[in-house]
Design a protein around this motif. Structure first.
Motif, PDB file in Angstrom:
ATOM      1  N   GLY A  35      29.008 131.783  40.580  1.00  0.00           N
ATOM      2  CA  GLY A  35      29.424 130.890  41.655  1.00  0.00           C
ATOM      3  C   GLY A  35      29.560 129.455  41.160  1.00  0.00           C
ATOM      4  N   ALA A  36      30.523 128.724  41.708  1.00  0.00           N
ATOM      5  CA  ALA A  36      30.728 127.320  41.350  1.00  0.00           C
ATOM      6  C   ALA A  36      30.886 126.516  42.636  1.00  0.00           C
ATOM      7  CB  ALA A  36      31.965 127.168  40.464  1.00  0.00           C
ATOM      8  N   VAL A  88      24.610 124.434  50.988  1.00  0.00           N
ATOM      9  CA  VAL A  88      23.668 125.521  51.272  1.00  0.00           C
ATOM     10  C   VAL A  88      24.408 126.754  51.769  1.00  0.00           C
ATOM     11  CG1 VAL A  88      21.818 126.251  52.823  1.00  0.00           C
ATOM     12  CG2 VAL A  88      21.686 124.028  51.700  1.00  0.00           C
ATOM     13  N   SER A  89      25.343 126.564  52.675  1.00  0.00           N
ATOM     14  CA  SER A  89      26.126 127.699  53.191  1.00  0.00           C
ATOM     15  C   SER A  89      26.898 128.379  52.065  1.00  0.00           C
ATOM     16  CB  SER A  89      27.100 127.219  54.272  1.00  0.00           C
ATOM     17  OG  SER A  89      26.407 126.738  55.406  1.00  0.00           O
ATOM     18  N   ILE A  95      25.572 134.053  46.839  1.00  0.00           N
ATOM     19  CA  ILE A  95      24.457 134.876  46.370  1.00  0.00           C
ATOM     20  C   ILE A  95      24.344 136.186  47.138  1.00  0.00           C
ATOM     21  CG2 ILE A  95      21.936 134.987  46.215  1.00  0.00           C
ATOM     22  CD1 ILE A  95      22.007 131.951  45.603  1.00  0.00           C
ATOM     23  N   THR A  96      24.444 136.123  48.468  1.00  0.00           N
ATOM     24  CA  THR A  96      24.198 137.325  49.280  1.00  0.00           C
ATOM     25  C   THR A  96      25.440 138.194  49.470  1.00  0.00           C
ATOM     26  OG1 THR A  96      24.583 136.114  51.351  1.00  0.00           O
ATOM     27  CG2 THR A  96      22.322 136.193  50.510  1.00  0.00           C
ATOM     28  N   SER A 119      18.609 128.594  45.476  1.00  0.00           N
ATOM     29  CA  SER A 119      18.608 129.244  44.164  1.00  0.00           C
ATOM     30  C   SER A 119      17.183 129.613  43.727  1.00  0.00           C
ATOM     31  CB  SER A 119      19.270 128.342  43.115  1.00  0.00           C
ATOM     32  OG  SER A 119      18.561 127.139  42.936  1.00  0.00           O
ATOM     33  N   LYS A 120      16.238 128.762  44.062  1.00  0.00           N
ATOM     34  CA  LYS A 120      14.838 129.067  43.717  1.00  0.00           C
ATOM     35  C   LYS A 120      14.338 130.267  44.511  1.00  0.00           C
ATOM     36  CE  LYS A 120      10.232 126.982  43.458  1.00  0.00           C
ATOM     37  NZ  LYS A 120       9.432 125.753  43.718  1.00  0.00           N
ATOM     38  N   ARG A 121      14.622 130.284  45.803  1.00  0.00           N
ATOM     39  CA  ARG A 121      14.184 131.391  46.658  1.00  0.00           C
ATOM     40  C   ARG A 121      14.789 132.720  46.211  1.00  0.00           C
ATOM     41  NH1 ARG A 121      16.183 129.777  51.328  1.00  0.00           N
ATOM     42  NH2 ARG A 121      17.996 131.151  51.261  1.00  0.00           N
ATOM     43  N   GLU A 122      16.057 132.680  45.842  1.00  0.00           N
ATOM     44  CA  GLU A 122      16.761 133.904  45.461  1.00  0.00           C
ATOM     45  C   GLU A 122      16.644 134.224  43.974  1.00  0.00           C
ATOM     46  OE1 GLU A 122      18.035 135.885  47.600  1.00  0.00           O
ATOM     47  OE2 GLU A 122      17.971 134.611  49.382  1.00  0.00           O
ATOM     48  N   LYS A 123      15.965 133.342  43.213  1.00  0.00           N
ATOM     49  CA  LYS A 123      15.755 133.534  41.773  1.00  0.00           C
ATOM     50  C   LYS A 123      17.076 133.661  41.026  1.00  0.00           C
ATOM     51  CE  LYS A 123      11.192 135.621  42.445  1.00  0.00           C
ATOM     52  NZ  LYS A 123      10.308 136.777  42.165  1.00  0.00           N
TER      53      LYS A 123
END
Length: 385
Positions: A35-36, A88-89, A95-96, A119-123
């Motif tokens: 992702g960018a 954030v969106s 990610i999801t 990014s931290k939450r989703e590693k």
């Protein structure tokens, strides 16, 4: 023949598994999604486009040479519009829904900091080639990386240059009211005071503001010898133009946020004589000896020289590719690969990350002259004085 840096990187990326050589033989995985997230519209779109151009150039080079261990890079762009909520969106979607394994971005520090929570939450590894607020790599996030210098380095360096090289001692500060602007202003002020100087005016403004006459009138009557703008090109151009209208006599100074060719066009020449820091210049091969092939390829593809945003974005793709080569293509493997990077050749110089994900780089001092940025020194040169 491709120049030495690109040939070295391509060669190392092509050292793959027995199944996946360098695009030869079968491999179960054909591509990997990255992702960018950058501002592609709005006030920072000029910088965002530089990032996008260079990231696509790096992707195309890597894919044309067989990918990473035979796996092609698929980069999905999202527009954050310079707004944290949009960033954030975008991160959550990438990610999801898109299942990206890493993130490039963002540019505006407030956006990067907001994305960092995701990014931290989703590693998921996140590398920013453009955000310089100190907090970006100071929060203990093991998934956050940055391949440019933070404000605490560049703000200090430009303050030192102003006092030591220019002989200025009385300063004004105009800073955007963001993480980027506030941290830059604080570092600059602290260094000026440490050098025996003083800050006699400090004013903040918001992104999107267009009228700076009130702040500039205070500045004009203050007797400030130098004025540090902790901001970006859209507002910065209006500041120097309106200062010219008011007859303000001061040496304008700034950080890397003004290192974009569009600044001259927006400022209409009012930027003449301004001095600021830069992480990269396209003709400064004495400082960036491994950048020539990148400069030539970028100019051939887009018709203009790359700026420091392009250099940072281009290099970040190759950094992620190296992490994938050594760690694999899942999120955990990429993080492991990032931690193993040491002295990786790059267009901005070699990359090694410290335990907080911060790379050590050099910076330049440039001066606007005749609509162009002219290199007048570097932090290394200044340290020798």
């Amino acid at each position: 023949m491709r120049k030495r840096w690109l040939s070295k990187i391509v060669a190392t990326l092509c050292i793959g598994s027995l199944l996946a050589g360098c695009g030869t033989g079968a491999t179960a995985q054909k591509s990997v999604k990255i992702g960018a997230i950058f501002p592609l519209t709005g006030g920072s779109a000029y910088e965002g486009q530089s990032f996008k151009n260079a990231i696509e150039l790096a992707r195309d080079e890597i894919n044309a040479n067989g990918g990473v261990n035979g796996v092609k890079l698929d980069i999905i762009f999202q527009d954050d519009k310079s707004k944290p909520a949009e960033g954030v969106s975008a991160a959550q979607k990438l990610i999801t829904q898109d299942k990206v394994v890493a993130l490039l971005g963002a540019f505006n520090s407030s956006v990067t900091l907001a994305i960092e929570d995701v990014s931290k939450r989703e590693k998921v590894v996140q590398i920013t080639p453009g955000s310089t607020a100190d907090a970006v790599t100071e929060q203990g996030n093991p998934y956050m990386y940055r391949n440019i210098l933070p404000n605490k380095v560049q703000g200090k360096a430009i303050a030192d240059y102003a006092v030591t090289n220019l002989g200025l001692h009385k300063f004004a500060i105009l800073a955007e009211n963001t993480d980027y602007g506030r941290s830059g202003a604080t570092v600059f002020e602290n260094e000026v005071k440490a050098k025996g100087g003083s800050v006699i005016v400090k004013e903040y403004y918001n992104q999107g503001d267009t009228d700076f006459y009130v702040q500039l009138t205070k500045l004009k009557n203050s007797g400030a010898e130098g004025t540090f703008i902790a901001g970006l090109i859209t507002e910065g151009a209006q500041i120097v133009k309106q200062a010219r209208d008011l007859g303000v006599k001061t040496q304008f100074l700034g950080m890397g946020g003004f290192t974009n060719n569009k600044f001259h066009e927006l400022a209409g020449g009012a930027e003449e004589g301004m001095i600021h820091s830069s992480y990269f210049e396209p003709d400064a091969y004495q400082y960036f000896p491994d950048s020539k092939s990148f400069v030539e390829a970028y100019k051939k593809k887009y018709g203009v020289d790359p700026d420091m945003y392009a250099a940072g974005g281009y290099e970040a793709v190759y950094i992620l590719a190296e992490a994938m080569k050594t760690g694999g293509f899942d999120r955990e493997g990429i993080q492991k690969g990032m931690k193993q990077i040491k002295d990786l050749p790059g267009v901005q110089g070699p990359t090694t990350f410290d335990d907080k994900g911060q790379a050590s780089k050099h910076l330049l001092f440039v001066k606007w002259s005749g609509g162009k940025r002219v290199v007048i020194g570097s932090d290394v040169d200044n340290a020798k004085k």
